[in-house]
Design an enzyme around this catalytic site. Sequence first.
Site, PDB file in Angstrom:
ATOM      1  N   SER A  46       9.938  21.759  -7.713  1.00 51.19           N
ATOM      2  CA  SER A  46       9.919  22.066  -6.805  1.00 51.19           C
ATOM      3  C   SER A  46       8.773  22.543  -6.154  1.00 51.19           C
ATOM      4  O   SER A  46       8.008  22.484  -4.934  1.00 51.19           O
ATOM      5  CB  SER A  46      10.768  21.935  -6.155  1.00 51.19           C
ATOM      6  OG  SER A  46      10.893  23.235  -6.589  1.00 51.19           O
ATOM      7  N   LYS A 107      11.000  29.341  -3.608  1.00 50.27           N
ATOM      8  CA  LYS A 107      10.478  28.479  -2.784  1.00 50.27           C
ATOM      9  C   LYS A 107       9.237  29.424  -1.980  1.00 50.27           C
ATOM     10  O   LYS A 107       8.944  30.191  -2.867  1.00 50.27           O
ATOM     11  CB  LYS A 107      10.858  27.845  -1.438  1.00 50.27           C
ATOM     12  CG  LYS A 107      12.089  26.854  -1.432  1.00 50.27           C
ATOM     13  CD  LYS A 107      11.764  25.490  -2.414  1.00 50.27           C
ATOM     14  CE  LYS A 107      12.837  24.844  -2.959  1.00 50.27           C
ATOM     15  NZ  LYS A 107      12.070  23.998  -3.513  1.00 50.27           N
TER      16      LYS A 107
END
Length: 250
Positions: A46, A107
Amino acid sequence: MSVTTDKKQGADGGFVEIIKIVVQALLIAVAIRTVLFQPFNIPSSSMEKTLLVGDYLFVSKYAYGYSRHSLPFSPPLGHGRIFGSVPKRGDVVVFKLPTDNSTDYIKRVIGLPGDRIQMMDGVLFINEKAVPKQRIEDYVEGSGGQTRRIPRYRETLDNGVSYEVLDLVENGFLDNTPVYTVPDGHLFMMGDNRDNSTDSRVQSAVGYVPMENLVGRAEVLFFSVDKAPAWAVWQWPWSVRWGRIGMSLR
């Protein structure tokens, strides 16, 4: 006292000293992990190409202060942070997933408290202002005859932080979103692999991340291995990504 008894007492004393050393070493390790640095490894794509599957990195625990999530197993010791500070936009951070408070996610911080975040036609908007997005050379994934080229861009935030993002799918599911207004005490997170990241855009899965869920800031890669377990030392000459070791994430 017999010689046999002396030997037994000496052996017992030596064993006790070993136990003391082991306990002290464990306490030091826990202290370092809790207060200073914690290692993490990357299990998903990701955050490509910033972070690759098989990367191992150190996270600074002191960067944003401490909460119960700074401790192993996140014991229920209350809410909030001590010595807390707000991350900078663009920081790469590890946090506990708000929906279960136990799973670690990594993230990039995109939205700060009060910000309005939106994706329109694959372009990121922060407070109604488009983030500059420059097309650069494609990201080539795979090797040999099993490669694919993925469009790659460079985004530059208003504070000067610049990073690369991937665009796997033109007009993908998360390329057009409503406006997200970040609540007070929360952050909006996004992955750099924009079409392959479950992040704050997916409110039912991640949503807004409370400040107290922050674990720390990603600092540096200390190891990286491709398509092999890290413990397979006999494969290191061709599986270790030597050029990534020591790479800064700030």
